[in-house]
Design a protein around this motif. Structure first.
Motif, mmCIF file in Angstrom:
data_model
loop_
_atom_site.group_PDB
_atom_site.id
_atom_site.type_symbol
_atom_site.label_atom_id
_atom_site.label_comp_id
_atom_site.label_asym_id
_atom_site.label_seq_id
_atom_site.Cartn_x
_atom_site.Cartn_y
_atom_site.Cartn_z
ATOM 1 N N ASN A 36 0.935 -1.178 0.091
ATOM 2 C CA ASN A 36 0.001 -0.060 0.082
ATOM 3 C C ASN A 36 1.090 1.024 -0.076
ATOM 4 O O ASN A 36 1.895 1.245 0.641
ATOM 5 N N TYR A 52 -2.983 3.425 -3.215
ATOM 6 C CA TYR A 52 -2.628 2.307 -4.249
ATOM 7 C C TYR A 52 -1.881 1.010 -3.790
ATOM 8 O O TYR A 52 -1.118 1.142 -2.766
ATOM 9 N N TYR A 77 0.331 -0.974 -10.572
ATOM 10 C CA TYR A 77 -0.261 -0.373 -9.488
ATOM 11 C C TYR A 77 -1.840 -0.460 -9.741
ATOM 12 O O TYR A 77 -2.311 -0.332 -10.932
ATOM 13 N N LEU A 92 4.196 6.461 -4.775
ATOM 14 C CA LEU A 92 4.205 5.948 -6.263
ATOM 15 C C LEU A 92 4.719 6.720 -7.206
ATOM 16 O O LEU A 92 5.572 6.304 -7.784
ATOM 17 N N ARG A 126 0.009 8.414 -3.141
ATOM 18 C CA ARG A 126 0.277 8.923 -4.529
ATOM 19 C C ARG A 126 1.711 9.505 -4.427
ATOM 20 O O ARG A 126 2.509 9.297 -5.454
ATOM 21 N N LEU A 142 -5.675 1.186 -7.997
ATOM 22 C CA LEU A 142 -6.225 1.910 -6.790
ATOM 23 C C LEU A 142 -7.291 1.098 -6.221
ATOM 24 O O LEU A 142 -8.242 0.778 -6.645
ATOM 25 N N VAL A 153 0.608 -1.585 -4.786
ATOM 26 C CA VAL A 153 2.043 -1.494 -5.971
ATOM 27 C C VAL A 153 2.794 -2.686 -5.676
ATOM 28 O O VAL A 153 2.940 -3.191 -4.661
#
Length: 71
Positions: free
Chosen positions: A3, A43, A32, A9, A6, A34, A45
Motif C-alpha cells: 500500500n 494504491y 499499481y 508511487l 500517491r 487504486l 503497488v
C-alpha cells in the motif's frame, strides 16, 4: 502488493524513469491499482526493476512481493 500514497508511487515512477533514461536499468515491471480512493495509502503497488547496470552486473529493486516464508 504494498500500500502506498500517491507521492510514494510518484517517487517510484520518477526513480524508474531516471534509471531508464541514464541507461542504468535494462528491464523491469510495475503494477499499481487504486484500491481505495478514500484511504491514506490508496494504491496497491508491486514492482521489480534492475538497477546498478552501469557499474557491472547490478541488482534489483523489489517492491510489494509476498514472500512464502512470511505467510
Amino acid at each position: 502488493m504494498q500500500n502506498m500514497s500517491r507521492d510514494q508511487l510518484l517517487q517510484i515512477l520518477d526513480d524508474i524513469r531516471q534509471r531508464v533514461a541514464s541507461g542504468d536499468s535494462l528491464e523491469g515491471n510495475l503494477r499499481y491499482l487504486l484500491a481505495d480512493i478514500t484511504a491514506e495509502h490508496p494504491y496497491n503497488v508491486d514492482a521489480m526493476y534492475r538497477v546498478g547496470n552501469q557499474m557491472g552486473q547490478g541488482g534489483c529493486i523489489v517492491i510489494g512481493v509476498d514472500h512464502p516464508e512470511a505467510a
